[in-house]
Write an enzyme that holds these catalytic residues in place. Structure first.
Site, PDB file in Angstrom:
ATOM      1  N   HIS A 146       0.844  -1.213   0.000  1.00  0.00           N
ATOM      2  CA  HIS A 146       0.000   0.000   0.000  1.00  0.00           C
ATOM      3  C   HIS A 146       0.866   1.245   0.000  1.00  0.00           C
ATOM      4  O   HIS A 146       2.079   1.180   0.144  1.00  0.00           O
ATOM      5  CB  HIS A 146      -0.988  -0.020   1.169  1.00  0.00           C
ATOM      6  N   HIS A 160       1.320   3.932   1.905  1.00  0.00           N
ATOM      7  CA  HIS A 160       1.846   4.698   3.038  1.00  0.00           C
ATOM      8  C   HIS A 160       3.374   4.835   2.964  1.00  0.00           C
ATOM      9  O   HIS A 160       4.076   3.898   2.579  1.00  0.00           O
ATOM     10  CB  HIS A 160       1.436   4.050   4.367  1.00  0.00           C
ATOM     11  N   ASP A 213       5.728   4.787   5.082  1.00  0.00           N
ATOM     12  CA  ASP A 213       6.602   3.833   5.773  1.00  0.00           C
ATOM     13  C   ASP A 213       6.620   2.465   5.097  1.00  0.00           C
ATOM     14  O   ASP A 213       7.214   1.516   5.619  1.00  0.00           O
ATOM     15  CB  ASP A 213       6.229   3.716   7.265  1.00  0.00           C
ATOM     16  N   HIS A 214       6.002   2.353   3.925  1.00  0.00           N
ATOM     17  CA  HIS A 214       6.077   1.125   3.127  1.00  0.00           C
ATOM     18  C   HIS A 214       6.709   1.364   1.754  1.00  0.00           C
ATOM     19  O   HIS A 214       7.119   0.402   1.106  1.00  0.00           O
ATOM     20  CB  HIS A 214       4.687   0.493   2.973  1.00  0.00           C
ATOM     21  N   HIS A 269      -7.522  -0.376   5.555  1.00  0.00           N
ATOM     22  CA  HIS A 269      -6.454   0.481   6.076  1.00  0.00           C
ATOM     23  C   HIS A 269      -6.132   1.550   5.030  1.00  0.00           C
ATOM     24  O   HIS A 269      -6.061   2.739   5.327  1.00  0.00           O
ATOM     25  CB  HIS A 269      -5.250  -0.399   6.391  1.00  0.00           C
ATOM     26  N   ASP A 309      -0.461  -3.935   6.192  1.00  0.00           N
ATOM     27  CA  ASP A 309      -1.026  -3.363   7.426  1.00  0.00           C
ATOM     28  C   ASP A 309      -2.513  -3.705   7.572  1.00  0.00           C
ATOM     29  O   ASP A 309      -3.264  -2.968   8.208  1.00  0.00           O
ATOM     30  CB  ASP A 309      -0.856  -1.838   7.444  1.00  0.00           C
ATOM     31  N   HIS A 325       4.148  -4.533  10.798  1.00  0.00           N
ATOM     32  CA  HIS A 325       4.619  -3.919  12.050  1.00  0.00           C
ATOM     33  C   HIS A 325       4.666  -4.906  13.214  1.00  0.00           C
ATOM     34  O   HIS A 325       3.884  -5.859  13.266  1.00  0.00           O
ATOM     35  CB  HIS A 325       3.687  -2.767  12.468  1.00  0.00           C
TER      36      HIS A 325
HETATM   37 ZN   LIG Z   1      -0.017   1.641   6.526  1.00  0.00          ZN
END
Ligand SMILES: [Zn+2]
Length: 256
Positions: free
Chosen positions: A56, A58, A60-61, A115, A134, A172
């Protein structure tokens, strides 16, 4: 046995993961939270990255994608068609039911919106391995940012339907905090109590609690147990639609 998975912690609480087919030599990274960490992990294993599977959009990915690309110019960047504009630079856009081949390995794409609206999971059916991003965490699930709660519930049901022995890798390390919340919903669930203790012991030693399995999550994760009478009773919604029960558990977790 030619399938190898290597998981490594990075950033504050993210996990990176690599999956390697020793027959063809192809190696895919799942997400790129930290480009340098992904490259270092591949080098430590003696693997050359050929593919990067994004779950996805985001940051942090995906923020490590340019760094990984610079190190591996012929890298194939794979990600959800529905988030192609937000991720940028995808070589292959994937949708529900698509298969992505990593040498001999085949990842089936499952769309798991919730998400984020276009999130996907990659399921290597032959190897009983799933990368859930996530959407599903051990004893928890992702926050529902971009769809109605019922959509996230449907996505979790898709993952829950995978074989129980499926090894699930998540984005995570949230398990210890998730366990504290799960215990507020089902303090009488013996499997949950045992899992919470095991998780505490693992984290005290700095060890990962992932991967988990679908069977373990079905037995302990309150978000997958919205159909259970014990869970429905805990949130005062006995006999209600599981999607509604799920939404109430998610709402409580958001405020926990
Ligand atoms: Zn995420």
């Amino acid at each position: 046995m030619t399938t190898h998975v290597f998981q490594f912690p990075c950033l504050k609480d993210n996990y990176g993961a690599l999956i390697h087919d020793s027959g063809s030599g192809r190696t895919a990274a799942i997400d790129a939270p930290d480009g340098e960490a992904v490259i270092a992990a591949a080098k430590a294993q003696g693997w050359r990255l050929t593919d990067l599977l994004v779950t996805h959009h985001h940051a942090d990915h995906v923020q490590g994608v340019p760094t990984v690309r610079a190190a591996y110019p012929d890298l194939r960047l794979v990600g959800p068609a529905k988030e192609a504009a937000r991720i940028g630079g995808l070589d292959l856009e994937v949708r529900e039911g698509d298969h992505v081949e990593i040498g001999r390995l085949a990842a089936r794409v499952i769309e798991t919106p919730g998400h984020t609206a276009g999130q996907v999971a990659y399921v290597f059916d032959d190897d009983d391995i799933a990368f859930a991003g996530d959407t599903l965490f051990s004893l928890g699930c992702g926050r529902v940012f971009e769809t109605p709660m019922a959509v996230m519930w449907s996505s979790l049901c898709k993952l829950a339907a995978l074989p129980g022995e499926t090894q699930v890798y998540c984005g995570h390390e949230y398990t210890e905090a998730n366990a504290r919340f799960a215990m507020t919903i089902e303090p009488g669930n013996a499997d949950l109590v045992a899992r919470a203790e095991a998780v505490k012991a693992l984290r005290a030693k700095g060890k990962p609690t992932l991967p988990t399995t679908i069977a373990l999550e079905l037995a302990t994760n309150p978000f997958l147990r919205a159909e259970m009478a014990s869970v429905q009773k805990a949130v005062g919604l006995e006999g209600s639609d599981p999607a509604q029960v799920f939404a109430e558990i998610r709402r409580r977790k958001d405020q926990f």
